[in-house]
Design an enzyme around this catalytic site. Structure first.
Site, PDB file in Angstrom:
ATOM      1  N   CYS A 151       4.299  46.638   0.146  1.00 20.41           N
ATOM      2  CA  CYS A 151       4.082  47.873  -0.593  1.00 20.41           C
ATOM      3  C   CYS A 151       2.826  48.522  -0.017  1.00 20.41           C
ATOM      4  O   CYS A 151       1.826  47.848   0.209  1.00 20.41           O
ATOM      5  CB  CYS A 151       3.895  47.587  -2.085  1.00 20.41           C
ATOM      6  SG  CYS A 151       3.305  49.012  -3.019  1.00 20.41           S
TER       7      CYS A 151
ATOM      8  N   GLU B 293       0.845  -1.194   0.000  1.00 23.35           N
ATOM      9  CA  GLU B 293       0.000   0.000   0.000  1.00 23.35           C
ATOM     10  C   GLU B 293       0.880   1.244   0.000  1.00 23.35           C
ATOM     11  O   GLU B 293       1.960   1.255   0.614  1.00 23.35           O
ATOM     12  CB  GLU B 293      -0.904   0.020   1.235  1.00 23.35           C
ATOM     13  CG  GLU B 293      -1.817  -1.194   1.352  1.00 23.35           C
ATOM     14  CD  GLU B 293      -2.518  -1.239   2.701  1.00 23.35           C
ATOM     15  OE1 GLU B 293      -3.180  -0.248   3.064  1.00 23.35           O
ATOM     16  OE2 GLU B 293      -2.386  -2.259   3.400  1.00 23.35           O
TER      17      GLU B 293
ATOM     18  N   ASP C 215       1.913  10.509   3.117  1.00 21.63           N
ATOM     19  CA  ASP C 215       2.662  11.372   4.028  1.00 21.63           C
ATOM     20  C   ASP C 215       1.701  12.323   4.720  1.00 21.63           C
ATOM     21  O   ASP C 215       1.450  13.438   4.265  1.00 21.63           O
ATOM     22  CB  ASP C 215       3.722  12.160   3.246  1.00 21.63           C
ATOM     23  CG  ASP C 215       4.851  12.622   4.150  1.00 21.63           C
ATOM     24  OD1 ASP C 215       4.873  12.218   5.339  1.00 21.63           O
ATOM     25  OD2 ASP C 215       5.715  13.388   3.688  1.00 21.63           O
TER      26      ASP C 215
ATOM     27  N   LYS D  72       2.401   4.647   1.090  1.00 21.33           N
ATOM     28  CA  LYS D  72       2.601   5.252   2.416  1.00 21.33           C
ATOM     29  C   LYS D  72       2.318   6.747   2.296  1.00 21.33           C
ATOM     30  O   LYS D  72       3.174   7.527   1.881  1.00 21.33           O
ATOM     31  CB  LYS D  72       4.026   4.994   2.904  1.00 21.33           C
ATOM     32  CG  LYS D  72       4.275   5.406   4.345  1.00 21.33           C
ATOM     33  CD  LYS D  72       5.660   4.962   4.789  1.00 21.33           C
ATOM     34  CE  LYS D  72       5.929   5.345   6.248  1.00 21.33           C
ATOM     35  NZ  LYS D  72       5.931   6.793   6.444  1.00 21.33           N
TER      36      LYS D  72
ATOM     37  N   TYR E 123      -7.169   2.285   6.177  1.00 20.65           N
ATOM     38  CA  TYR E 123      -6.390   1.101   5.808  1.00 20.65           C
ATOM     39  C   TYR E 123      -6.420  -0.037   6.840  1.00 20.65           C
ATOM     40  O   TYR E 123      -5.901  -1.120   6.584  1.00 20.65           O
ATOM     41  CB  TYR E 123      -4.930   1.469   5.530  1.00 20.65           C
ATOM     42  CG  TYR E 123      -4.197   2.153   6.671  1.00 20.65           C
ATOM     43  CD1 TYR E 123      -3.804   1.460   7.806  1.00 20.65           C
ATOM     44  CD2 TYR E 123      -3.871   3.498   6.598  1.00 20.65           C
ATOM     45  CE1 TYR E 123      -3.118   2.077   8.837  1.00 20.65           C
ATOM     46  CE2 TYR E 123      -3.187   4.137   7.615  1.00 20.65           C
ATOM     47  CZ  TYR E 123      -2.819   3.422   8.735  1.00 20.65           C
ATOM     48  OH  TYR E 123      -2.147   4.048   9.756  1.00 20.65           O
TER      49      TYR E 123
ATOM     50  N   CYS F 251      -0.794  50.157  -6.680  1.00 21.03           N
ATOM     51  CA  CYS F 251       0.352  49.413  -7.212  1.00 21.03           C
ATOM     52  C   CYS F 251      -0.139  48.461  -8.317  1.00 21.03           C
ATOM     53  O   CYS F 251      -1.079  47.687  -8.114  1.00 21.03           O
ATOM     54  CB  CYS F 251       1.010  48.610  -6.095  1.00 21.03           C
ATOM     55  SG  CYS F 251       2.336  47.526  -6.669  1.00 21.03           S
TER      56      CYS F 251
ATOM     57  N   CYS G 212       5.877  50.013  -8.353  1.00 14.21           N
ATOM     58  CA  CYS G 212       5.309  51.371  -8.382  1.00 14.21           C
ATOM     59  C   CYS G 212       6.157  52.402  -7.650  1.00 14.21           C
ATOM     60  O   CYS G 212       5.778  53.569  -7.582  1.00 14.21           O
ATOM     61  CB  CYS G 212       3.904  51.359  -7.797  1.00 14.21           C
ATOM     62  SG  CYS G 212       3.864  50.992  -6.023  1.00 14.21           S
TER      63      CYS G 212
ATOM     64  N   LYS H 238      11.001   3.118   2.296  1.00 13.00           N
ATOM     65  CA  LYS H 238      11.103   4.569   2.235  1.00 13.00           C
ATOM     66  C   LYS H 238      11.848   4.996   0.971  1.00 13.00           C
ATOM     67  O   LYS H 238      12.918   4.476   0.653  1.00 13.00           O
ATOM     68  CB  LYS H 238      11.864   5.105   3.466  1.00 13.00           C
ATOM     69  CG  LYS H 238      11.233   4.737   4.798  1.00 13.00           C
ATOM     70  CD  LYS H 238       9.876   5.381   4.981  1.00 13.00           C
ATOM     71  CE  LYS H 238       9.965   6.858   5.228  1.00 13.00           C
ATOM     72  NZ  LYS H 238      10.500   7.214   6.553  1.00 13.00           N
TER      73      LYS H 238
ATOM     74  N   CYS I 148       8.795  49.845  -3.624  1.00 10.93           N
ATOM     75  CA  CYS I 148       8.170  48.768  -4.391  1.00 10.93           C
ATOM     76  C   CYS I 148       8.752  48.716  -5.797  1.00 10.93           C
ATOM     77  O   CYS I 148       8.812  49.744  -6.483  1.00 10.93           O
ATOM     78  CB  CYS I 148       6.665  49.003  -4.450  1.00 10.93           C
ATOM     79  SG  CYS I 148       5.793  47.853  -5.532  1.00 10.93           S
TER      80      CYS I 148
END
Length: 665
Positions: A420, A110, A114, A112, A220, A425, A405, A308, A402
């Site tokens: 900004c 199956e 995360d 794995k 599972y 902007c 602008c 793994k 910025c």
């Protein structure tokens, strides 16, 4: 009454069927709009008849429960960790140990996932508890959060007296990318990977936040599977699907360890195409009788092992660091990389998030760095290789103005983000206009993102204020516009002028000033001019307007770009006075709980009255509760109010209080 109850049952059935079609069968049965309409109707019926609410109602998935802390849960059986395998040879060694006990072996492999291990408990078919793995022996009760995950059934197909299911709560890659983008735009820290995001989301004290994170779940394992007539892992996975759980479809029943090794190699190559993050595979002996014979070590089962994947990191060079300006004005530094292949695609850019991250990792322009994809999605610089420095590397500094602008850039105290400050902007325009025209702001129908982009590209608008100077002749030539659409859009723009000060303040996108704050400020000051002239001290003295919001308001209105924008709105005759229908915010800052059956209002009506007057319609009683409005058959909330000394009001007393407060205001 009977008709309403039958309608409620029908709505629940339709919503749950749609959830199963979407999550279990991957075959959406209705549009999102239709689904939302059914959910809204169900919420309204349950608000009208709170005694009809059941623990398995689909409405619990929207969240809202807030916990002070999580209680501890002792698992019926320990959740043990698995031994790891990192190569085909490690798998063969595992197989040799298994075959010392039995010569004929079948394996189930199956993926794995995360994420975060979550144990679910059902009684008489109804989900009653969700808990984290914790230390394997004792976890945390996260039931309220688990109920918001739509792929977890609240009721099983069969009324099993008691069932404990284990699985993995996870965040899909798309949800992870969207969440990090939203947090980055708000100047918040981003999550390192989907597992980190899923764990943080499932352990939120506010379940409404969990509901917004779009988590999923793969089941599972079933405890006591043999008592249900299940004799191997493959049968368990089939049983789980029959009971309404989502089971990862990429599992395999394999006859030899060589087939297992081949499948592991295949998934290592294909993992980047999956919509969720995996870090390997779990290999289990299929037969439960053989599992019992193999037994356990002190820490792990002898009948299972985790294969793994090796971490995929590649070396590249930071050739430049540029700055991108987001919707809220946050400046985000981005590394321009020497193109390199990682996790299945060529990467030439990676967000560096903020200046603190750059300083913590000591990333310099010209550095050799190790790169990976967080969650196989987001390119991330893992670390610098300082031993490869030539001395010509350059330290990055955040710009003082910025880059889009040339307006001032500011870092607020206590924040990592630089922003900004200009509302005009160019980099903020598109998202700013989208927000300005949204339903709770100026409510201009017919102005979607595509039309707004066309208006910007054609130079017809430079900011949201320019919408009010658009003409029929300018709109008709736009793609997919047409005469009727242009007429409707101009009517919607004209109608938005009378929205009033509250929605306008929300539309301006002032940091920390939401829809409710806009109403409070509009009621308090009445006009835009009076608000713009308000002092910091005056703003801080208003309930629900905290120091941070007050400082942002003063700074926002001090900007020349803001004043020019508001002058354009004024010239277009946009109403900048408080809406006459806006109720006095006499309950601002007060938390009010309604309990029991009411005669004068239904639940939704009285909660709207509370919110219209600035209060918060809360669901639970605490020391911070100002009043509890109690009707007939009020139960535990009334008892809790009396225990804490919270003032209890009848419907008549609440109405009198409201009139008295309004007169005094």
């Amino acid at each position: 009454m009977q008709d309403e109850f039958e309608r409620l049952k029908w709505l629940r059935g339709e919503i749950e069927a749609a959830n199963q079609q979407y999550y279990l069968l991957d075959q959406p049965a209705m549009s999102d709009a239709d689904f939302d309409a059914l959910m809204r109707e169900l919420l309204e019926l349950e608000a009208k008849h709170p005694d009809w609410v059941t623990p398995d109602s689909p409405t619990v998935r929207v969240g809202g429960e807030v916990a002070k802390e999580y209680s501890k849960v002792r698992h019926l059986e320990p959740l043990l960790s698995l031994d790891n395998a990192f190569s085909a040879e490690d798998l063969r060694e595992f197989d040799r140990r298994v075959r010392q006990v039995a010569s004929a072996v079948e394996y189930v492999a199956e993926l794995k996932i995360d994420g975060l291990t979550v144990a679910l408990t059902y009684e008489d078919g109804l989900m009653v508890r969700g808990a984290t793995r914790g230390d394997g022996e004792v976890g945390e009760d996260i039931t309220a959060n688990v109920k918001t995950v739509k792929s977890i059934p609240l009721r099983l197909k069969d009324e099993v007296p008691r069932l404990t299911v284990r699985g993995e709560g996870y965040m899909p890659k798309a949800s992870f990318a969207r969440l990090n983008q939203e947090r980055e735009e708000e100047g918040l820290s981003t999550f390192a990977n989907p597992r980190n995001a899923a764990a943080g989301s499932l352990r939120q004290l506010n379940s409404q936040i969990t509901a917004q994170r779009k988590l999923d779940y793969f089941a599972y394992q079933v405890l006591g599977a043999k008592e249900l007539g299940l004799h191997n892992q493959a049968q368990v996975l089939t049983y789980l699907k029959q009971q309404g759980f989502v089971v990862n479809p990429e599992y395999r029943v394999l006859a030899t360890i060589e087939e297992v090794a081949e499948f592991c190699a295949q998934m290592a190559a294909e993992r980047h195409q999956l919509p969720y993050d995996i870090d390997g595979l779990v290999i289990k002996v299929n037969d439960f009788a053989l599992q019992e014979e193999l037994g356990f070590t002190a820490k792990s089962p002898r009948w299972a092992i985790a294969y793994k994947f090796p971490a995929e990191q590649v070396e590249t060079v930071v050739e430049e660091i540029t700055v991108r300006v987001g919707r809220t004005g946050v400046l985000t530094p981005t590394a321009i990389l020497r193109p390199v292949l990682v996790a299945g695609s060529t990467v030439s850019r990676a967000t560096l998030h903020n200046l603190d991250n750059i300083r913590d990792k000591d990333i310099r322009i010209g550095d050799h760095v190790l790169l990976h994809k967080a969650g196989d999605v987001i390119p991330e610089v893992v670390r610098v290789l300082p031993e490869k420095r030539s001395g010509e590397e350059r330290i990055f500094e955040m710009p003082e103005v910025c880059p889009e602008c040339q307006s001032p850039v500011r870092q607020d105290e206590g924040e990592v983000a630089y922003r900004c400050q200009s509302i005009t902007c160019p980099a903020r325009q598109r998202e700013g206009v989208i927000h300005f025209v949204s339903r709770d702001a100026m409510a201009i129908d017919g102005l979607g993102p595509a039309v707004i982009q066309q208006l910007l590209d054609a130079g017809l608008i430079a900011d949201a204020a320019d919408l009010y100077s658009l003409t029929f002749e300018e709109l008709v030539p736009l793609e997919r516009m047409g005469k009727k659409s242009a007429e409707n859009l101009l009517q919607a723009i004209q109608a938005s002028k009378s929205r009033g000060l509250g929605p306008l303040l929300f539309a301006l996108g002032i940091r920390h000033t939401g829809e409710k704050a806009g109403k409070i400020l509009a009621q308090r000051f009445g006009t835009m001019d009076k608000l713009m002239a308000a002092s910091l001290e005056e703003l801080q003295g208003i309930p629900d307007i905290g120091p941070t919001m007050a400082e942002n308001l003063v700074y926002f209105f001090s900007l020349e770009s803001t004043r020019r924008f508001i002058d354009k709105l004024r010239a277009a005759e946009v109403d900048m006075t408080a809406d006459a229908s806006l109720k006095p915010q006499v309950l601002a800052g007060k938390s009010i709980v309604v309990t029991g059956s009411l005669e004068r209002w239904d639940r939704r009506e009285i909660e709207k009255i509370i919110e219209d007057h600035g209060g918060k319609a809360a669901s639970s009683v605490s020391k911070k509760t100002a009043y509890v409005v109690a009707g007939e058959k009020a139960g535990s909330k009334l008892s809790k109010a009396r225990e804490l000394g919270v003032q209890v009001l009848t419907e008549e007393e609440f109405e009198s209080l409201l009139k008295q407060e309004v007169q005094q205001s």
